[in-house]
Design an enzyme around this catalytic site. Structure first.
Site, PDB file in Angstrom:
ATOM      1  N   THR A 116       0.904  -1.154   0.000  1.00 36.29           N
ATOM      2  CA  THR A 116       0.000   0.000   0.000  1.00 36.29           C
ATOM      3  C   THR A 116       0.937   1.196   0.000  1.00 36.29           C
ATOM      4  O   THR A 116       2.116   1.058   0.320  1.00 36.29           O
ATOM      5  CB  THR A 116      -0.897   0.040   1.262  1.00 36.29           C
ATOM      6  OG1 THR A 116      -1.732  -1.118   1.284  1.00 36.29           O
ATOM      7  CG2 THR A 116      -1.780   1.281   1.305  1.00 36.29           C
ATOM      8  N   THR A 165      -3.886   1.463  -2.681  1.00 36.21           N
ATOM      9  CA  THR A 165      -3.232   0.152  -2.648  1.00 36.21           C
ATOM     10  C   THR A 165      -3.634  -0.729  -3.824  1.00 36.21           C
ATOM     11  O   THR A 165      -4.699  -0.545  -4.421  1.00 36.21           O
ATOM     12  CB  THR A 165      -3.585  -0.570  -1.334  1.00 36.21           C
ATOM     13  OG1 THR A 165      -2.846  -1.778  -1.229  1.00 36.21           O
ATOM     14  CG2 THR A 165      -5.069  -0.881  -1.248  1.00 36.21           C
ATOM     15  N   GLY A 204       0.703  -0.821   5.258  1.00 38.18           N
ATOM     16  CA  GLY A 204       1.135  -1.971   6.030  1.00 38.18           C
ATOM     17  C   GLY A 204       0.014  -2.866   6.520  1.00 38.18           C
ATOM     18  O   GLY A 204       0.135  -3.473   7.577  1.00 38.18           O
ATOM     19  N   GLY A 205      -1.097  -2.964   5.765  1.00 38.51           N
ATOM     20  CA  GLY A 205      -2.144  -3.912   6.105  1.00 38.51           C
ATOM     21  C   GLY A 205      -2.726  -3.689   7.485  1.00 38.51           C
ATOM     22  O   GLY A 205      -3.050  -2.573   7.886  1.00 38.51           O
TER      23      GLY A 205
END
Length: 523
Positions: A340, A358, A421-422
């Site tokens: 992302t 993302t 970073g999810g």
């Protein structure tokens, strides 16, 4: 156990200026946005230029074929707003095309039950309806002051030149070589003879670049024909032809029906601060819940303490448990590449925006559309392939995203920030919000402060530089794993932010990102 130096220190300098600032994970993308500010553009103009430029210089993180959100602040109107442009499952998606392997877990960001052949992770069957172009289109319609074509011009120029393959680019490409080699067009773009690019010897200065001329041609068409061409015109035709030729179900109807939307953010008073968290299927609801629990849990002192870090860990854990139950999301592995991109903009008038966009996984579906020259997303992976859950895979369904772009005001300062970073995004945004709102930190101090992550799995990931009393107190709440901030993979999310105080602006990016930087309109 670590091989890294114990004495090396890494810092990034934060410079204040009366002009506008763009903070991005890639300096070239920040420069593209800053040039728009220097030419008199608005923060939204700069954000649009940065968005398309980021898709060129960080093509594995985001781009026109992805989705995301922006949260913005209009200084003159004293108004916050979120623009949602998340991905959707195609209407023609057939859940039976994703047969489960109950005895196995998926191998990428989310430990869903595994789908045969990882069809929800890799390849054309993982591709969702993209939203980024529609998001930029709506932002431009509502707040843009410069011609659409002018805002795409920097990205076109970057694509004509081609992304420079330095050591960091080579590292990222090497990490995905095996999957990229499965798609002929991805292999042609990123690999050399099926292997990662060669950056020569230790001291070599020779430069090599990706061939992104097809990407440039598509952007030029988008600039000339307008954003709807991506969804209803020649670009749409190319996308659908390429995806369907590779076995995906994305259709012209899916693209033509797509629209971004503007919505009121989730606004919360937190102590003496006001935080505007994103609306919709984001991590905004969980940020609000985290801040509410933290406000009740401790009284801030002069600096972060064992008490404040533990309150943060407890609040994050509770928020994630609620998300698991009610939103159907699940955890990630403790470390992963940041996949992302996020960037923040402030202009000289105080207008602000954070955009988080993302492809989902790093390199998305690992499929390149040959007619457009762009990487495709793997948004289908956001859905739980197991039926009967809140986030289960279904045709036409909106993707549940972890992104959390915010704007806020605290202690006479305004700020915009987000992270990539999810599942780690929420923790990073909450850490930084607390540093600024609870302890009065400026951006430079906040971005260098050690952080924690508690994004699932019953473990707290703590920066190894935290004091021993903090680590011990955290361990009284949950098992603690210490981690070091490195360039790859990232134990913590990768933030970018801007701040304004007394008519002056600054920006900052994660100190470990070798490409990330804040650039002012003065250069």
């Amino acid at each position: 156990m670590s091989n890294f130096s114990r004495t090396q220190q890494i810092r990034k300098q934060v410079i204040w200026t009366e002009g506008g600032v763009v903070a991005s994970q890639h300096r070239k993308a920040a420069e593209a946005g800053a040039a728009i500010l220097a030419a008199g553009g608005d923060a939204i103009d700069a954000a649009i230029a940065t968005s398309f430029a980021a898709g060129v210089v960080e093509p594995w993180m985001s781009g026109p074929m992805g989705g995301g959100m922006m949260t913005l602040w209009r200084a003159g109107e004293q108004k916050a707003e979120t623009i949602e442009f998340g991905m959707r499952a195609p209407q023609g998606l057939d859940v039976s095309d994703y047969p489960l392997q109950p005895e196995k877990k998926a191998g990428d960001l989310f430990p869903w039950m595994r789908v045969e052949g990882d069809r929800n992770i890799y390849g054309a069957t993982a591709i969702a309806v993209p939203g980024t172009v529609a998001g930029m289109e709506l932002a431009h319609q509502r707040y843009g002051t410069r011609d659409w074509a002018d805002l795409l011009a920097p990205a076109i120029a970057l694509a004509e030149e081609g992304m420079l393959i330095d050591w960091y680019a080579s590292l990222i490409i090497a990490s995905a070589t095996r999957q990229l080699a499965q798609d002929r067009d991805a292999a042609s773009l990123f690999l050399i003879d099926g292997q990662w690019p060669n950056i020569s010897g230790w001291t070599a200065l020779a430069e090599s670049h990706l061939d992104q001329r097809t990407h440039a041609k598509t952007l030029r068409r988008l600039a000339e024909a307008g954003a709807r061409d991506f969804y209803e015109g020649e670009i749409a035709r190319m996308i659908v032809e390429d995806v369907q030729a590779k076995g995906g179900c994305l259709s012209l109807d899916d693209l033509a029906a797509y629209r971004a939307q503007a919505a009121q953010p989730r606004t919360i008073a937190y102590r003496d601060a006001v935080i505007h968290a994103p609306s919709g299927l984001s991590a905004g609801a969980e940020l609000v819940a985290t801040l509410k629990q933290m406000e009740a849990a401790f009284t801030p002192g002069k600096a972060p303490s064992a008490e404040s870090y533990t309150a943060l860990a407890q609040a994050l854990t509770a928020a994630y448990l609620d998300r698991l139950e009610n939103a159907g999301d699940t955890g990630e592995s403790p470390q992963s590449p940041a996949c992302t991109t996020t960037f923040s903009v402030v202009d000289r008038h105080g207008n602000m925006v954070n955009v988080t966009q993302t492809l989902l996984s790093i390199f998305g579906s690992h499929v390149v559309s040959p007619q457009t020259g762009m990487l495709m997303n793997n948004g289908i992976m956001w859905f739980d392939p197991e039926p009967g859950k809140p986030n289960s895979l279904a045709p036409g369904k909106r993707c549940l995203m972890n992104i959390c772009p915010i704007v806020g005001q605290a202690g006479g300062r305004s700020f915009a920030l987000g992270a990539s970073g999810g599942r780690k995004i929420l923790a990073a945004v909450a850490n930084l919000t607390s540093f600024i709102a609870d302890f009065g930190m400026d951006l430079e101090t906040a971005f260098h402060m050690p952080r924690i992550d508690a994004s699932g799995g019953g473990v707290v990931i703590a920066d190894e530089t935290l004091p021993q009393d903090v680590l011990e107190t955290l361990a009284g709440f949950a098992p603690v794993k210490t981690a070091r901030r490195t360039v790859h993979p990232y134990a913590f999310a990768v933030p970018a932010g801007v701040m304004r105080e007394n008519g002056r602006n600054c920006g900052a990016t994660e100190i470990m990102t070798p490409w990330g930087d804040a650039v002012s309109e003065a250069g």
